[in-house]
Design an enzyme around this catalytic site. Structure first.
Site, PDB file in Angstrom:
ATOM      1  CB  SER A 106      -0.936  -0.027   1.264  1.00  0.00           C
ATOM      2  OG  SER A 106      -1.505   1.315   1.332  1.00  0.00           O
ATOM      3  CE1 TYR A 140      -4.390  -2.086   4.595  1.00  0.00           C
ATOM      4  CE2 TYR A 140      -3.590   0.267   3.973  1.00  0.00           C
ATOM      5  CZ  TYR A 140      -4.214  -0.937   3.667  1.00  0.00           C
ATOM      6  OH  TYR A 140      -4.126  -1.501   2.383  1.00  0.00           O
TER       7      TYR A 140
END
Length: 342
Positions: free
Chosen positions: A144, A169
């Site tokens: 990501s 995350y």
């Protein structure tokens, strides 16, 4: 090739599975279909691939697509299941694994951190172990853009330090990259991590800006604009993401070079930074409706700007995402209206 795609009922996983099947590969899709957002959307994606929703709801049962000439099967399974996952690998004999399953969402990781460790750390370790013990030649996996965290140098390059994540995350995604490096080094199979940048498009996630803004504007609700609109994102259309993932899967396998143990990271983004207010303006123009904007402060875990340097992707795979915001926004809203019968 026979390819395992995890997260196949998810936004990106569905599109990648669809593209791989179109190109003649045999795909086995895996997803635990959690309730982070409405599972109906996930089952509807699977229905597009010919999977019966009632069969898809059953755990650990492989069901095949009912569509002609579609080599797609689906199994509902959790990556954290250390008993069922190795059994799937040993019975199916995959050539390639594409791991797109993860607990998504930056803000939700602040509220429910355990879900991220279970899915993104434990689940990813189980994938690595199954690749190790089943002679998988190449693992492609989702990372990501959030790993860049507090980095200020723009555009983001894969050679940049990513030691300052600002959400759990992001920390789990950085951990995935470190774990993949370790397994490539120790056990001799290739791993390629893909840092996705703000993906949007048809069948997108309801918790993401494109979906939230469109839904609110159509239904006469104000939209929440964080950091009072002073944010920029490298918005990347789903077809560009899908094309990049599939090219990496296919070229790596078909390479004339020996598929030696190696470790690679690539950015997949549109190589541009779009102001959030310009993104909202594109939605307003397509809907022919002005949004009521609720200006709010920056949220924990958010960053002000993202921008992907994709030179490595261009050099190694002759590929550069290029879908314009106007085209991508239009395609999403057309899908949204059709799906919700507006």
């Amino acid at each position: 090739m026979k390819i395992l795609v995890t997260g196949a009922a998810g936004f990106i996983g569905f599109h990648v599975s669809e593209k791989l099947v179109e190109k003649g590969h045999e795909v086995v899709g895996l997803d635990n279909i959690n309730d982070y957002y409405d599972p109906k959307l996930k089952y509807d994606r699977l229905s597009e691939l010919g999977i019966d929703s009632e069969k898809a709801k059953k755990f650990n049962i492989l069901s095949k697509s009912k569509l002609p000439n579609v080599s797609f099967s689906f199994i509902r399974l959790d990556l954290a299941d250390r008993q069922a996952l190795p059994g799937l690998f040993s019975s199916q004999k995959f050539d390639i694994v594409c791991n797109l399953a993860a607990q998504a969402g930056v803000r939700y990781s602040i509220e429910n951190p355990e879900a991220y460790v279970d899915s993104n750390i434990v689940g990813f370790l189980n994938i690595l172990e199954c690749c190790r013990h089943n002679a998988i030649e190449h693992l492609v996996y989702a990372s990501s853009s959030s790993v860049y965290g507090l980095n200020e140098k723009i555009p983001f390059e894969t050679s940049d330090s990513v030691d300052h994540p600002i959400s759990l995350y992001a920390a789990t995604k950085k951990s995935n990259e470190l774990m993949a490096h370790t397994y490539s080094h120790l056990y001799g199979f290739a791993t390629t991590g893909l840092r996705f940048f703000t993906v949007y498009g048809p069948w997108g996630r309801p918790d993401m800006a494109m979906f939230l803004f469109t839904d609110a504007i159509i239904n006469d609700r104000p939209i929440k604009v964080f950091n009072k609109g002073a944010m920029e994102r490298d918005f990347t259309y789903i077809d560009d993401i899908t094309e990049g993932v599939v090219r990496i899967i296919e070229k790596k396998k078909d390479s004339k070079n020996n598929l030696k143990a190696d470790y690679q990271i690539y950015n997949i983004g549109n190589n541009s930074s779009v102001k959030l207010l310009d993104f909202i303006s594109a939605i307003e123009q397509k809907l022919e409706k002005t949004a009521s904007k609720e200006m709010l402060p920056m949220q924990p875990g958010d960053v002000e700007r993202t921008w992907a340097n994709v030179d490595d992707l261009i050099n190694d795979y002759d590929y550069r995402p290029n879908t314009s915001i106007e085209k991508g926004v239009s395609a999403f809203i057309d899908w949204y209206k059709k799906y919700y019968k507006i």
